[in-house]
Design a protein around this motif. Structure first.
Motif, PDB file in Angstrom:
ATOM      1  N   PRO A  96     -63.618 -18.118 -17.728  1.00 14.59           N
ATOM      2  CA  PRO A  96     -62.482 -18.910 -17.304  1.00 14.59           C
ATOM      3  C   PRO A  96     -61.664 -18.003 -16.607  1.00 14.59           C
ATOM      4  O   PRO A  96     -61.811 -16.914 -16.505  1.00 14.59           O
ATOM      5  N   VAL A  97     -60.636 -18.670 -15.724  1.00 14.23           N
ATOM      6  CA  VAL A  97     -59.722 -17.991 -15.137  1.00 14.23           C
ATOM      7  C   VAL A  97     -58.442 -17.983 -15.263  1.00 14.23           C
ATOM      8  O   VAL A  97     -57.896 -19.143 -15.872  1.00 14.23           O
ATOM      9  N   LEU A  98     -57.507 -16.925 -14.840  1.00 12.01           N
ATOM     10  CA  LEU A  98     -56.125 -17.100 -14.977  1.00 12.01           C
ATOM     11  C   LEU A  98     -55.488 -16.764 -13.686  1.00 12.01           C
ATOM     12  O   LEU A  98     -55.627 -15.674 -13.269  1.00 12.01           O
ATOM     13  N   VAL A  99     -54.657 -17.647 -13.127  1.00 11.73           N
ATOM     14  CA  VAL A  99     -54.243 -17.511 -11.598  1.00 11.73           C
ATOM     15  C   VAL A  99     -52.796 -17.680 -11.714  1.00 11.73           C
ATOM     16  O   VAL A  99     -52.191 -17.954 -12.590  1.00 11.73           O
ATOM     17  N   HIS A 100     -52.200 -17.300 -10.805  1.00 12.30           N
ATOM     18  CA  HIS A 100     -50.860 -17.431 -10.209  1.00 12.30           C
ATOM     19  C   HIS A 100     -50.454 -18.872 -10.239  1.00 12.30           C
ATOM     20  O   HIS A 100     -50.905 -19.549  -9.130  1.00 12.30           O
ATOM     21  N   GLY A 101     -49.536 -19.159 -10.574  1.00 15.39           N
ATOM     22  CA  GLY A 101     -49.061 -20.720 -10.518  1.00 15.39           C
ATOM     23  C   GLY A 101     -48.400 -20.985  -9.050  1.00 15.39           C
ATOM     24  O   GLY A 101     -48.047 -22.131  -8.456  1.00 15.39           O
ATOM     25  N   ASP A 102     -47.896 -19.938  -8.493  1.00 22.80           N
ATOM     26  CA  ASP A 102     -47.252 -20.106  -7.069  1.00 22.80           C
ATOM     27  C   ASP A 102     -48.371 -20.078  -5.838  1.00 22.80           C
ATOM     28  O   ASP A 102     -47.955 -20.137  -4.720  1.00 22.80           O
TER      29      ASP A 102
END
Length: 389
Positions: free
Chosen positions: A313-319
């Motif tokens: 899975p991935v964790l990305v920047h919400g902006d």
């Protein structure tokens, strides 16, 4: 249909998402039976622009390629000055914008190749938008030029020459719907001939157990993959991770895979893997607890697709509208906008291994359904045929 692809750099030793895009499209369209050629420079490195590869025709994985040498930069000092103004969001007058383009890498022989042979092709495909070589090359036959821009929300995209090139081109290929929306909303580009195609990703297995053994990483770890620089928001990731470990001491590691210009501060839980490609990179994805992509300037993000294919899975920047869009469409990851949200997301991933694995499977299905090279090439070719009609 005959297609000519134009890229500032091209080859298996050339790094970069846009460069991989051109190579993958050229090889796939050739495999689908189209006559596809490439014209490029002799450079490998996008910083020095040194002529390293031999000039002349050659073949790369069956694709006919012509390489031409680059001229020396006309005024390196003036180029650095103008580049600094752009990077610090200082406005440039119109003549300064063209001066910045003129200072960059150029190849009169490459332009002459396009001038001479361009009429033989139904479409001349240029990628990515930002380099002077592309902007000058696309101006030779704008009625045949298709721009695959790989746009980011950055100063270069807002320059007048960029807007003129995109408006005057025959067509535009976008990597994602948010990228097309960026062009519409911030650049005023609403081209009548545009298509969202994406980038193709090869599905090859990785060996996570082998990677963990080789690098002595038996426990949970976050993986970052890509350039180690400010543009990719790596300093922010390092700050957030250090704060997380101060509040939650434990065995969790952050592994950085890539190379770049920033100095990585010493930290007992930050592991430097160096630059890896091929099987070694795939093994890292397969071993990771999750991939963290903190960049806010992406037109697609190949690394999150590669991680999803490996089941991570991935964790990305919400902006970043693009990576957030992919997470929402796939249900393959989470996104954060500040330090507390980053910590909360990491906690959730660590506390929910079953759901975490399910997210990875969602992401893999999303890539396989949308971003194989054949699917991407067929979307592009279908659009070109429609535009020709």
């Amino acid at each position: 249909m005959r297609i000519l692809c134009v890229a500032p750099r091209y080859g298996e030793t050339v790094l970069g998402g846009a460069e991989a895009l051109v190579r993958g499209f050229a090889e796939t369209s050739l495999a689908l039976g189209l006559e596809t050629h490439v014209v490029t420079s002799c450079a490998v490195d996008a910083v020095t622009w040194k002529n390293e590869l031999p000039a002349g025709p050659c073949q790369v994985n069956g694709v006919r390629v012509w390489r031409y040498p680059l001229q020396a930069v006309r005024s390196a000092e003036r180029q650095r000055q103008l580049h600094y103004q752009l990077m610090t969001n200082q406005p440039l007058e119109i003549d300064e914008q063209y001066e910045w383009l003129n200072c960059g890498p150029h190849s009169p022989q490459l332009y002459a190749h396009i001038q001479r042979y361009g009429p033989r092709y139904q479409a001349i495909l240029f990628a990515p938008y930002v380099f002077p070589l592309i902007q000058y090359g696309a101006a030779i036959y704008p009625h045949r030029s298709v721009i695959w821009p790989c746009l980011h929300d950055e100063a270069f995209a807002r320059l007048e020459p960029t807007r003129l090139m995109l408006n005057q081109a025959w067509g535009i290929i976008y990597n994602s719907e948010p990228e097309r929306e960026l062009a519409r909303r911030k650049l005023g580009i609403d081209h009548p001939r545009s298509v969202v195609a994406g980038i193709g990703i090869d599905d090859r297995p990785g060996d996570g157990a082998r990677f963990r053994q080789q690098h002595n990483l038996p426990g949970e770890f976050l993986l970052y993959s890509g350039r180690l620089d400010d543009v990719k928001n790596v300093p922010l990731l390092l700050d957030y991770f250090a704060a997380y470990k101060r509040q939650r001491p434990g065995d969790l590691k952050l592994a950085l895979m890539g190379r770049g210009s920033i100095e990585i501060p010493s930290h007992p839980d930050v592991v430097l893997l160096g630059f890896k490609q091929g099987q070694a990179k795939l093994d890292a994805y397969a071993a990771a607890t999750l991939l963290c992509q903190p960049s806010v300037m992406e037109s697609f993000s190949i690394v999150i697709m590669e991680a999803w294919l490996a089941g991570a899975p991935v964790l990305v920047h919400g902006d970043c509208p693009v990576t957030r869009y992919h997470c929402q469409q796939s249900n393959g990851g989470l996104y954060f906008s500040n330090e507390d949200e980053f910590a909360g997301c990491v906690d959730w991933f660590l506390d929910h291994p079953r759901e975490r694995a399910q997210m990875g499977r969602h992401g893999r299905r999303y890539v396989l359904e949308n971003y194989t090279w054949e699917a991407v090439a067929r979307r592009v070719l279908g659009a070109l045929r429609q535009w020709l009609e």
